[in-house]
Design an enzyme around this catalytic site. Structure first.
Site, short mmCIF file in Angstrom:
data_model
loop_
_atom_site.label_atom_id
_atom_site.label_comp_id
_atom_site.label_asym_id
_atom_site.label_seq_id
_atom_site.Cartn_x
_atom_site.Cartn_y
_atom_site.Cartn_z
N LYS A 63 46.66 15.44 -41.40
CA LYS A 63 46.96 14.63 -42.60
C LYS A 63 45.90 14.88 -43.67
O LYS A 63 44.83 15.43 -43.37
CB LYS A 63 47.01 13.15 -42.21
N TYR A 102 21.62 11.70 -66.51
CA TYR A 102 22.10 10.45 -67.12
C TYR A 102 21.18 9.29 -66.77
O TYR A 102 20.81 9.10 -65.61
CB TYR A 102 23.51 10.12 -66.62
N ARG A 130 47.61 -3.19 -38.60
CA ARG A 130 47.76 -2.32 -39.76
C ARG A 130 49.18 -1.78 -39.79
O ARG A 130 49.95 -2.09 -40.68
CB ARG A 130 46.73 -1.18 -39.60
N MET A 140 29.61 14.46 -63.14
CA MET A 140 30.97 14.84 -62.76
C MET A 140 31.04 16.26 -62.22
O MET A 140 31.68 16.53 -61.20
CB MET A 140 31.90 14.70 -63.96
C1 LIG Z 1 44.11 9.58 -38.40
C2 LIG Z 1 44.73 9.20 -37.11
C3 LIG Z 1 44.41 9.91 -35.94
C4 LIG Z 1 43.29 10.93 -35.89
O1 LIG Z 1 42.06 10.22 -35.78
P1 LIG Z 1 40.64 10.98 -35.67
O2 LIG Z 1 39.67 9.87 -35.53
O3 LIG Z 1 40.46 11.72 -36.96
O4 LIG Z 1 40.69 11.89 -34.51
C5 LIG Z 1 45.14 9.64 -34.80
N1 LIG Z 1 46.10 8.67 -34.79
C6 LIG Z 1 46.40 7.94 -35.89
C7 LIG Z 1 47.43 6.89 -35.80
C8 LIG Z 1 45.72 8.18 -37.07
O5 LIG Z 1 46.00 7.43 -38.14
#
Ligand SMILES: *Cc1c(COP(=O)(O)O)cnc(C)c1O
Length: 361
Positions: free
Chosen positions: A36, A256, A134, A304
């Site tokens: 992801k 800055y 969640r 930036m």
């Molecule tokens: C992001 C995520 C993972 C991967 O987690 P890591 O800590 O990066 O290995 C696995 N399962 C779910 C549901 C996630 O949201």
């Protein structure tokens, strides 16, 4: 075109070695790859293609759009969306062989309806919430589903999964509590394989093994066992060339708001990396770069597109010299500590102006 003054090297061999290490830890169950957020900022397509050639056959992203972009690059593999079905997304999931992680009764209904429309069974994962609060079925929805398993009609349940709250803290009792809740939920649901551990969960012990692990961070070299030596191979190296070197007198200020003041005659080296590249502004007066293995303090504000380093003690630092910003001398986890965040955020924010180079080339 990307900048010639910066270079981000991503070691695909190291990612492959990390995947094999995690797979070997996981015993009999399969090991997926979580890619992801564009492969935690490193490039979902090159990472997934490489792991696919290593034999990885299960990939996770968060969103449908991520899955659509990746689908052609992982032929035959399971490709699943962790964030589940947004209303209206069922059709695209089914049409493109993308598997949703169903996290509510409403999503189950939408997917079952899609299966009925197509008059064929559709695969899915089912997410049970065991403490994250969640995503995933809460205890009330779980009770309804256990009572009315016919809601899953037309759905081929590939895995039941849950996600751990604090797996990087092995002493936290929430791990065991979630494991117990997960096992009870699985026992009450129609029989299906289980998916439990992400990166850190794979280091909690055999009880946390399942039919499918879901590591992300550790693939990319982040330490799944904070406070202990990192078992993973480093993956990322970020370097930048010095644009200019400035000589300033004692009492002069840099950047800055002049938040850094020279106490002696100083040499300031400027590089083309700033917070727009994901190089956190929290590193102002606080970060460091390395030159030939020696640390140069970051002085003044990160702006930036630029950052400034004190090169007074390093006369060889001249325009065109390469400074190491990440990977050599300091890990993404080290930088995260200085910036008050975690390695995940450091990697996922890495910008797109860097010249990305995948190794081996
Ligand atoms: C992001 C995520 C993972 C991967 O987690 P890591 O800590 O990066 O290995 C696995 N399962 C779910 C549901 C996630 O949201």
């Amino acid at each position: 075109m990307t900048s010639q003054a910066t270079r981000l090297d991503i070691d695909l061999d190291a990612i492959a070695a990390n995947w094999r290490l995690l797979r070997n830890r996981h015993g009999a169950g399969a090991t997926s790859a979580v890619v992801k957020a564009d492969g935690y900022g490193l490039g979902a397509i090159p990472v997934a293609r490489r792991l696919h050639t290593e034999g990885c056959r299960h990939f996770f992203v968060a969103h449908l759009t991520e899955a659509l972009a990746l689908r052609p690059h992982v032929p035959g593999a399971l490709l699943a969306t962790l964030n589940g079905l947004w209303p209206g997304d069922a059709r695209d999931h089914a049409a493109h062989e993308i598997v949703p992680v169903l996290g509510s009764l409403a999503e189950i209904t939408a997917w079952a309806d899609e299966a009925a429309r197509r008059d064929r069974a559709l695969p899915a994962l089912l997410h049970v919430d065991t403490g994250m609060n969640r995503l995933g079925l809460d205890s009330q929805e779980l009770a309804v589903l256990c009572d009315q398993p016919e809601r899953l009609q037309g759905i081929r349940l590939l895995y039941v999964m849950t996600h751990l709250v604090s797996p990087e803290l092995p002493g936290d009792p929430v791990n065991r509590a979630q494991l117990d809740r997960f096992q009870r939920a699985c026992a009450a649901l129609p029989a299906a394989p289980h998916s439990l551990a992400a990166s850190s969960g794979l280091f909690l012990g055999e009880a946390y093994r399942s039919d499918l692990s879901r590591p992300g961070a550790a693939l990319y070299g982040l330490n799944p066992t904070p406070g202990q030596p990192n078992p993973m191979r480093p993956v990322v190296r970020l370097r930048a060339r010095v644009l200019q070197v400035r000589e300033i007198g004692a009492g002069e200020r840099v950047g800055y708001n002049g938040i850094w003041q020279a106490e002696r005659r100083s040499r300031i080296a400027t590089v083309s990396v700033g917070y727009a590249d994901g190089y956190s502004r929290h590193l102002s007066n606080n970060g460091q770069a390395f030159f030939d293995g020696a640390p140069l303090p970051l002085v003044g504000r990160v702006s930036m597109d630029l950052s400034t380093f004190d090169a007074t003690d390093h006369p060889a630092v001249a325009p065109g010299a390469w400074l190491d910003l990440m990977g050599d001398g300091q890990t993404p986890d080290d930088i995260a500590r200085r910036a008050g965040t975690n390695g995940y955020e450091v990697l996922t924010r890495l910008g797109h102006r860097f010249g990305r180079r995948y190794l081996p080339g």
